[in-house]
Write a protein that holds these residues in place. Structure first.
Motif, PDB file in Angstrom:
ATOM      1  N   ILE A   1      -6.933   1.940  -8.576  1.00 35.64           N
ATOM      2  CA  ILE A   1      -5.886   0.949  -8.813  1.00 35.64           C
ATOM      3  C   ILE A   1      -4.765   1.200  -7.821  1.00 35.64           C
ATOM      4  N   GLU A   2      -4.048   0.168  -7.470  1.00 33.72           N
ATOM      5  CA  GLU A   2      -2.918   0.308  -6.556  1.00 33.72           C
ATOM      6  C   GLU A   2      -1.673   0.618  -7.367  1.00 33.72           C
ATOM      7  N   VAL A   3      -0.954   1.659  -6.940  1.00 26.07           N
ATOM      8  CA  VAL A   3       0.274   2.067  -7.629  1.00 26.07           C
ATOM      9  C   VAL A   3       1.385   2.245  -6.612  1.00 26.07           C
ATOM     10  N   THR A   4       2.617   2.224  -7.114  1.00 23.91           N
ATOM     11  CA  THR A   4       3.793   2.392  -6.260  1.00 23.91           C
ATOM     12  C   THR A   4       4.737   3.398  -6.905  1.00 23.91           C
TER      13      THR A   4
ATOM     14  N   ASP B   1       8.618   4.890  -5.757  1.00 21.23           N
ATOM     15  CA  ASP B   1       9.709   4.854  -4.765  1.00 21.23           C
ATOM     16  C   ASP B   1       9.349   3.998  -3.543  1.00 21.23           C
ATOM     17  N   ASP B   2       8.794   2.823  -3.763  1.00 21.59           N
ATOM     18  CA  ASP B   2       8.417   1.896  -2.700  1.00 21.59           C
ATOM     19  C   ASP B   2       7.309   2.413  -1.792  1.00 21.59           C
ATOM     20  N   LYS B   3       6.604   3.476  -2.230  1.00 27.79           N
ATOM     21  CA  LYS B   3       5.468   4.006  -1.470  1.00 27.79           C
ATOM     22  C   LYS B   3       4.203   3.692  -2.253  1.00 27.79           C
ATOM     23  N   LYS B   4       3.262   3.016  -1.586  1.00 24.96           N
ATOM     24  CA  LYS B   4       2.037   2.597  -2.252  1.00 24.96           C
ATOM     25  C   LYS B   4       0.892   3.553  -1.951  1.00 24.96           C
ATOM     26  N   THR B   5       0.013   3.680  -2.933  1.00 24.52           N
ATOM     27  CA  THR B   5      -1.225   4.428  -2.762  1.00 24.52           C
ATOM     28  C   THR B   5      -2.248   3.855  -3.715  1.00 24.52           C
ATOM     29  N   THR B   6      -3.500   4.208  -3.504  1.00 25.61           N
ATOM     30  CA  THR B   6      -4.579   3.812  -4.396  1.00 25.61           C
ATOM     31  C   THR B   6      -5.089   5.065  -5.091  1.00 25.61           C
ATOM     32  N   THR B   7      -5.325   4.953  -6.398  1.00 25.05           N
ATOM     33  CA  THR B   7      -5.787   6.112  -7.154  1.00 25.05           C
ATOM     34  C   THR B   7      -7.272   6.336  -6.925  1.00 25.05           C
ATOM     35  N   PRO B   8      -7.752   7.572  -6.958  1.00 25.24           N
ATOM     36  CA  PRO B   8      -6.913   8.765  -6.960  1.00 25.24           C
ATOM     37  C   PRO B   8      -6.289   8.959  -5.583  1.00 25.24           C
ATOM     38  N   GLY B   9      -5.040   9.329  -5.585  1.00 23.89           N
ATOM     39  CA  GLY B   9      -4.332   9.494  -4.321  1.00 23.89           C
ATOM     40  C   GLY B   9      -3.092  10.338  -4.479  1.00 23.89           C
TER      41      GLY B   9
END
Length: 119
Positions: free
Chosen positions: A37-40, A42-50
């Motif tokens: 899933i895509e998460v954010t 502090d305005d920084k995005k990553t995809t789990t697991p990440g």
């Protein structure tokens, strides 16, 4: 003289959280359903697991997600860094005030899990 040497060594090896703690911290982010899933944070995005790197500023951090079935906001727990307590003893008000104003007296959780409905 012996006490002076011991005191010097203790002061040299001790330090405030502002000096001893990194400015940034990496946090592992996972989803409870083991799906990407895509998460954010502090305005920084990553995809789990990440991993996401956040500024250690003492502010509350929240993992946000817009993925259907997942919590939209998951707080990241924070605790006071152990080195801060030593600084209160050695550095007193000046040292602890510095740590508080920089936010480096805080450690964020090393990992956080976003709760999602099983699929």
């Amino acid at each position: 003289m012996k006490n002076l040497c011991i005191a010097t060594v203790v002061l040299a090896l001790s330090g405030c959280a502002s000096v001893m703690t990194a400015e940034e911290q990496s946090i592992k982010v996972t989803a409870s359903n083991n799906q990407p899933i895509e998460v954010t944070v502090d305005d920084k995005k990553t995809t789990t697991p990440g991993m996401v790197v956040v500024l250690r500023d003492g502010k509350d951090k929240v993992v946000t997600s817009t993925t259907p079935g997942c919590h939209t906001a998951t707080p990241i727990k924070k605790t006071i860094a152990p080195v801060f307590w030593g600084n209160i003893i050695i550095g007193g008000v000046l040292g602890s005030t510095t740590d508080g104003s920089t936010g480096k007296m805080w450690n964020y959780a090393d990992s956080v899990e976003v709760t999602c409905a099983a699929q």
